[in-house]
Motif scaffolding. Structure first.
Motif, short mmCIF file in Angstrom:
data_model
loop_
_atom_site.label_atom_id
_atom_site.label_comp_id
_atom_site.label_asym_id
_atom_site.label_seq_id
_atom_site.Cartn_x
_atom_site.Cartn_y
_atom_site.Cartn_z
N PRO A 65 0.14 4.85 -5.70
CA PRO A 65 -0.54 4.90 -4.63
C PRO A 65 -1.80 6.17 -4.60
O PRO A 65 -2.40 5.89 -3.49
N ARG A 86 0.27 -1.96 5.57
CA ARG A 86 1.76 -1.32 5.49
C ARG A 86 2.79 -2.25 5.51
O ARG A 86 2.63 -3.56 5.62
N SER A 88 4.31 -0.63 2.93
CA SER A 88 4.48 0.13 1.58
C SER A 88 3.18 1.29 1.33
O SER A 88 3.32 1.84 0.53
N ASP A 89 2.02 0.81 2.14
CA ASP A 89 0.75 1.50 1.45
C ASP A 89 0.36 1.25 0.04
O ASP A 89 -0.38 2.12 -0.43
N GLU A 90 0.70 0.12 -0.46
CA GLU A 90 0.72 -0.07 -1.87
C GLU A 90 -0.40 -0.81 -1.95
O GLU A 90 -0.50 -1.56 -3.25
N GLU A 106 -3.95 -3.14 -5.55
CA GLU A 106 -2.68 -2.89 -5.46
C GLU A 106 -1.73 -2.07 -6.58
O GLU A 106 -2.31 -2.11 -7.64
#
Ligand code: FE2
Length: 302
Positions: A65, A86, A88-90, A106
């Motif tokens: 991240p 969101r 996860s913000d990944e 990602e």
């Protein structure tokens, strides 16, 4: 390097069933809903129905991240809008401004490679260890299984802008280029991951799948040509830039697809590009490239 490989792509075709049959014969595993998997990269090709062929989404993998945060800051400096998905913000999503191409970043692991074929035992003058049996390239049976979707060539009407987004924004490194014509950028150690090519509009030139060795390039293409000799585009040969072996075929929608092997690997800080000129970069050996490879027949279609 903040990004390390292609995760997956969306490819537009007018007839998903016809294209799907081609990619299954090419050696990808049909996972349903238009998704096809490589041996080592998993689901990497998603066929989507659209009147015009082309690239509709590009997915790239980041190690962490934190890398996505750094890329978001770099893109903001270029005035390229991004959305963090969101909770996860990944996942980071942007639209490349010159081509309108959605790019999804990602967090994903490096490619885990398995079941690579043993290297063929090769006889040479004065050094011929293979005795009393034919080459592995003769003995291999069954379909070719591409390891991974390794690179693609993206046409853009604004070469400078697209290249700036990929390099200054996403952090891809330029391995080699003919300035203003084509630039080979890499994410990870393979010589090129996304090549940017000057074009009349947003265009997909080709997508390349890495196979284990030269015999797999030849076996894969030969099987497709036996079924449909008309899908041949260019091959077999070895590129000059990147050194990779190649054989290009055409899917039923007109997208070029490449079996490739033995591409150069680059360690950061340990590469000195040559000054390439004209078409010499295209190939070291092989048949001359056909006109449609240099300019696909639908390149200028509105
Ligand atoms: Fe290629």
């Amino acid at each position: 390097m903040p990004l390390h490989r292609i995760t997956s792509v969306d490819i537009a075709v007018p007839d998903v069933a016809a294209a799907g049959a081609f990619y299954a014969a090419f050696g990808l595993a049909d996972e349903g809903d238009g998704w096809f998997a490589t041996r080592d990269g998993g689901r990497q090709l998603h066929l989507v129905e659209a009147p015009r062929r082309g690239l509709r989404r590009l997915g790239l993998a980041a190690p962490s991240p934190d890398d996505l945060d750094r890329i978001a800051a770099s893109l903001a400096a270029l005035d390229v809008e991004v959305t963090h998905e969101r909770p996860s913000d990944e996942r980071l999503v942007l639209v490349e401004p010159a081509t309108g191409l959605p790019i999804e970043l990602e967090v994903a692991p490096s490619l885990a490679v398995s079941d690579v074929l043993p290297p063929p035992v090769v006889n040479r003058p004065g050094d011929a260890p293979r005795r009393g049996r034919p080459s592995d390239g003769v003995r291999r049976a069954g379909p070719v299984r591409p390891s991974n979707l390794t690179h693609l060539v993206l046409g853009t009407p604004d070469f400078a802008t697209t290249l700036r987004v990929l390099t200054d924004g996403l952090g891809l490194e330029i391995s080699d280029q003919l300035p203003g014509v084509i630039a080979f950028t890499r994410a990870g150690e393979a010589h090129h991951t996304v090549a940017v090519q000057s074009a009349p509009g947003p265009r997909l030139h080709h997508v390349a799948y890495e196979v284990d060795d030269a015999d797999e390039v030849g076996r894969g293409a030969s099987a497709l040509l036996t079924a449909d000799p008309g899908c041949h585009v260019w091959g077999m040969g070895r590129h000059a830039i990147g050194s990779n072996l190649f054989w290009y075929l055409r899917d039923p929608a007109g997208n070029f697809v490449e079996y490739t092997a033995d591409v150069d690997r680059i360690d950061d800080g340990d590469y000195h590009p040559e000054a390439w000129q004209g078409h010499q970069f295209l190939y070291s050996w092989g048949p001359p490239p056909p006109a449609e490879f240099l300019e696909p027949s639908d390149w200028h279609d509105a």
